[in-house]
Design an enzyme around this catalytic site. Structure first.
Site: not given
Ligand code: GH3
Ligand code: MG
Length: 345
Positions: A201, A232
């Site tokens: 993370h 993201e």
């Molecule tokens: P895709 O290529 O289809 O966009 O798949 P993806 O894996 O990028 O998309 P998905 O929506 O499945 O996952 C998004 C991830 O982003 C899951 C979550 O843990 C991570 N995430 C969201 N906010 C944060 C953050 O503030 N910090 C971190 N390290 N990760 C984050």
């Molecule tokens: Mg994504």
């Protein structure tokens, strides 16, 4: 609150009254400067610059006490002015206080008892007022800072969703009034869940910060901005920008991220972190709905994801594919829209 080291400007045309008042003041320890009328007092006030209180007679040749107060207040001078007069008319007293006098004192047999307490009270009041103004200024500054912070995403330091909502609303109304196009760009990191799972993370957070900066660096015009829209997902806003301009910016965003070369071993499409981008552009009209434009950008992003990721799609591309799937009047409507650079929402 000690008051006897104050510098007092005493304005009085009558020599007898002037020296009597001067004696009272100096006996009390005040530092006294003398003037014979309002205009002389003004000159001294500005040349000496450290006058704390003005004590002035009302009726004087050249410039009287009331005119002196009005001149000072017109120039936004906050120095307290005590009017000392034999005029007992209530109307005059009220007018004088309304004009900005701090106190209205009568030159009568009680003057020796009322004069000094009035100076002390006036000074106390002045200091409290100054303190209040300072507190209000501090509060205003802190509120502005809080407002600024409430618009920032703490992780990446760029604008947050709240900022997007507020500013986008304003921009939307403006471009509708001015009949100019507006483009929005939605950006989503590819396979970011896998990135997080593999690198942890903390590394994910570091990646988000780098991507946010790279996106911001792709903007060239002062009115453009990029905000963190969700985890993201980022959103760029380009007011006054047609689709062509938005494509250029999105292209720069993609290149900037490529150039970061953030290793992503788990990505199916590249060795490095990539993004998919959806663009929507519109000439908003009265009754156009902002959420419709956002939905179009979202759909374009979805289409970029579905077509392999690491690419840029726009609402125009969407319409083109819809044209090929449609027939009859629907197809005509879409193809007419395709003739212009942007959709009319
Ligand atoms: P895709 O290529 O289809 O966009 O798949 P993806 O894996 O990028 O998309 P998905 O929506 O499945 O996952 C998004 C991830 O982003 C899951 C979550 O843990 C991570 N995430 C969201 N906010 C944060 C953050 O503030 N910090 C971190 N390290 N990760 C984050
Ligand atoms: Mg994504």
């Amino acid at each position: 609150m000690p008051t006897n080291n104050l510098k007092i400007l005493l304005v009085e045309d009558d020599p007898f009254a002037r020296s009597m008042l001067e004696v009272i003041l100096t006996t009390e320890g005040y530092n006294v400067t003398l003037a014979e009328n309002g205009s002389e007092a003004l000159g001294i006030y500005y040349s000496e610059s450290d006058i704390d209180i003005i004590v002035s007679d009302m009726n004087m040749p050249e410039m009287d006490g009331l005119e002196l107060i009005r001149t000072l207040r017109d120039r936004e001078e906050v120095v307290p002015v005590i009017i000392l007069t034999s005029n007992r008319e209530i109307k005059v007293a009220v007018k004088t206080i309304y004009s900005g006098a701090s106190a209205y004192l009568l030159k009568d047999e009680n003057i020796e008892d009322t004069f000094i307490p009035s100076i002390r009270k006036t000074w106390e009041h002045h200091m409290l007022e100054k303190e209040k103004q300072q507190l209000l200024k501090d509060l205003e500054r802190k509120n502005k800072e809080l407002e600024r912070l409430s618009y920032l995403d703490p992780l990446t330091g760029i604008s947050n969703r709240r900022y997007f909502d507020v500013v986008m609303g304003q921009e939307w109304r403006r471009v509708t009034r001015e009949k100019v196009p507006i483009s929005i760009i939605m950006i989503d990191i590819d396979y970011f869940k896998l990135y997080n799972d593999f690198y942890g993370h903390q590394e994910g957070d570091r990646c988000l910060k780098l991507v946010a900066k790279a996106l911001g660096d792709a903007l060239m015009r002062p009115g453009d901005f990029v905000a963190r829209y969700g985890g993201e997902e980022f959103i760029g806003v380009l007011p006054n920008s047609p689709l062509r301009g938005a494509r250029e910016v999105a292209g720069r965003m993609q290149i900037n991220i490529e150039e970061l070369e953030i290793l992503h071993e788990k990505s199916d499409i590249s060795d490095y972190v990539t993004v998919s981008i959806g663009i929507a552009c519109a000439f908003p009209e009265q009754n156009s709905i902002l959420s419709e434009l956002i939905m179009q950008a979202d759909k374009a992003l979805y289409s970029a994801k579905n077509n392999g990721r690491n690419r840029i799609h726009s609402n125009k591309d969407l319409k083109r594919s819809q044209v090929s799937q449609n027939s009859g009047s629907e197809a005509i409507k879409f193809s007419m829209e395709l003739n212009s650079e942007s959709a009319v929402l």
